[in-house]
Design a protein around this motif. Structure first.
Motif, mmCIF file in Angstrom:
data_model
loop_
_atom_site.group_PDB
_atom_site.id
_atom_site.type_symbol
_atom_site.label_atom_id
_atom_site.label_comp_id
_atom_site.label_asym_id
_atom_site.label_seq_id
_atom_site.Cartn_x
_atom_site.Cartn_y
_atom_site.Cartn_z
ATOM 1 N N UNK A 29 -28.790 27.879 44.315
ATOM 2 C CA UNK A 29 -28.860 26.446 44.071
ATOM 3 C C UNK A 29 -30.294 26.010 44.296
ATOM 4 N N UNK A 30 -30.895 25.376 43.296
ATOM 5 C CA UNK A 30 -32.269 24.896 43.411
ATOM 6 C C UNK A 30 -32.270 23.397 43.595
ATOM 7 N N UNK A 31 -32.999 22.885 44.563
ATOM 8 C CA UNK A 31 -33.085 21.439 44.695
ATOM 9 C C UNK A 31 -33.882 20.848 43.543
ATOM 10 N N UNK A 32 -33.710 19.561 43.304
ATOM 11 C CA UNK A 32 -34.459 18.886 42.235
ATOM 12 C C UNK A 32 -35.933 18.879 42.592
ATOM 13 N N UNK A 33 -36.768 18.922 41.578
ATOM 14 C CA UNK A 33 -38.207 18.856 41.801
ATOM 15 C C UNK A 33 -38.562 17.489 42.361
ATOM 16 N N UNK A 34 -39.635 17.434 43.141
ATOM 17 C CA UNK A 34 -40.067 16.173 43.717
ATOM 18 C C UNK A 34 -41.581 16.082 43.626
ATOM 19 N N UNK A 35 -42.090 14.850 43.610
ATOM 20 C CA UNK A 35 -43.537 14.678 43.604
ATOM 21 C C UNK A 35 -44.056 14.682 45.042
ATOM 22 N N UNK A 36 -45.326 14.411 45.230
ATOM 23 C CA UNK A 36 -45.942 14.486 46.553
ATOM 24 C C UNK A 36 -45.341 13.484 47.538
ATOM 25 N N UNK A 37 -44.794 12.390 47.043
ATOM 26 C CA UNK A 37 -44.188 11.396 47.919
ATOM 27 C C UNK A 37 -42.699 11.669 48.144
ATOM 28 N N UNK A 38 -42.172 12.738 47.582
ATOM 29 C CA UNK A 38 -40.770 13.088 47.771
ATOM 30 C C UNK A 38 -39.838 12.457 46.755
ATOM 31 N N UNK A 39 -40.361 11.692 45.797
ATOM 32 C CA UNK A 39 -39.517 11.071 44.777
ATOM 33 C C UNK A 39 -39.112 12.122 43.746
ATOM 34 N N UNK A 40 -37.868 12.090 43.267
ATOM 35 C CA UNK A 40 -37.451 13.085 42.286
ATOM 36 C C UNK A 40 -38.226 12.946 40.989
ATOM 37 N N UNK A 41 -38.573 14.083 40.369
ATOM 38 C CA UNK A 41 -39.266 14.054 39.094
ATOM 39 C C UNK A 41 -38.329 14.470 37.957
ATOM 40 N N UNK A 42 -37.113 14.851 38.293
ATOM 41 C CA UNK A 42 -36.133 15.195 37.272
ATOM 42 C C UNK A 42 -35.295 13.965 36.977
ATOM 43 N N UNK A 43 -35.156 13.632 35.706
ATOM 44 C CA UNK A 43 -34.317 12.514 35.293
ATOM 45 C C UNK A 43 -32.865 12.969 35.350
ATOM 46 N N UNK A 44 -32.015 12.183 35.982
ATOM 47 C CA UNK A 44 -30.609 12.555 36.131
ATOM 48 C C UNK A 44 -29.737 11.674 35.245
ATOM 49 N N UNK A 45 -29.022 12.299 34.310
ATOM 50 C CA UNK A 45 -28.162 11.570 33.376
ATOM 51 C C UNK A 45 -27.029 10.885 34.128
ATOM 52 N N UNK A 46 -26.821 9.601 33.849
ATOM 53 C CA UNK A 46 -25.750 8.850 34.500
ATOM 54 C C UNK A 46 -24.761 8.244 33.505
ATOM 55 N N UNK A 47 -25.159 8.099 32.233
ATOM 56 C CA UNK A 47 -24.267 7.457 31.266
ATOM 57 C C UNK A 47 -24.756 7.737 29.844
ATOM 58 N N UNK A 48 -23.807 7.725 28.900
ATOM 59 C CA UNK A 48 -24.136 7.799 27.468
ATOM 60 C C UNK A 48 -23.450 6.623 26.801
ATOM 61 N N UNK A 49 -24.222 5.835 26.064
ATOM 62 C CA UNK A 49 -23.689 4.659 25.370
ATOM 63 C C UNK A 49 -24.052 4.725 23.895
ATOM 64 N N UNK A 50 -23.289 4.060 23.074
ATOM 65 C CA UNK A 50 -23.593 3.988 21.646
ATOM 66 C C UNK A 50 -23.498 2.542 21.186
#
Length: 169
Positions: A29-50
């Motif tokens: 299991x790999x943790x999400x990438x983070x920047x120097x301030x610890x904020x995630x740099x990977x966008x996480x999908x939460x919804x799909x709309x049309x």
């Protein structure tokens, strides 16, 4: 003699933490990438709309975190699942594959997107169906089944983060 902290140590420490794999029950299991301030740099999908507009159909992927990096698209003869190569059955005469880098629907084995992974879109005129067709190592792929090829415009928006796919009628 004055001792000063090494510049970039925090960044190096963050990189080391991010790249260390945790072994859980035989799975890596790999943790999400983070920047120097610890904020995630990977966008996480939460919804799909049309949505249907006067001259185009729109598919919107909502994300937490930053907008996905470098989205690309292409017309393909058929949709296949990333990794397995298994064919994805979607209604449509033509197929559009949209790929977002630094994006995921799963974080360390936990789904971030809890909606349907494949669904039809009877309210739209050209786009007939949408499906998640890949989510591996920070590359998220979405497939669209359409009635016919047309112009395509793929772009990202911020506040909130979204990936937008417009397909002409």
């Amino acid at each position: 003699m004055t001792v000063r902290p090494v510049r970039g140590f925090r960044t190096l420490a963050t990189v080391l933490v991010v790249t260390v794999a945790l072994v859980v029950g035989g799975a890596v299991v790999l943790p999400a990438a983070a920047d120097a301030q610890g904020a995630p740099t990977t966008s996480l999908l939460t919804n799909i709309r049309v949505g249907r507009h006067a001259t185009f159909d729109r598919v919107v992927l909502d994300f937490s975190g930053p907008a996905p990096a470098s989205p690309t698209w292409q017309w393909v003869p058929a949709l296949v699942m990333d990794g397995s190569g298994q064919r994805v059955s979607l209604p449509g005469n033509k197929f559009l594959r949209v790929v977002a880098h630094a994006a995921s629907a799963n974080l360390a084995g936990r789904a971030t997107y809890h909606g349907r992974t494949s669904f039809t879109t009877p309210q739209l005129r050209n786009v007939r169906a949408v499906a998640l067709v890949g989510d591996f190592e920070g590359v998220l792929s979405v497939g669209l089944g359409v009635r016919h090829t047309s112009w395509v415009h793929v772009f990202t928006l911020t506040g909130p983060s979204r990936l937008v796919v417009d397909v002409g009628r």
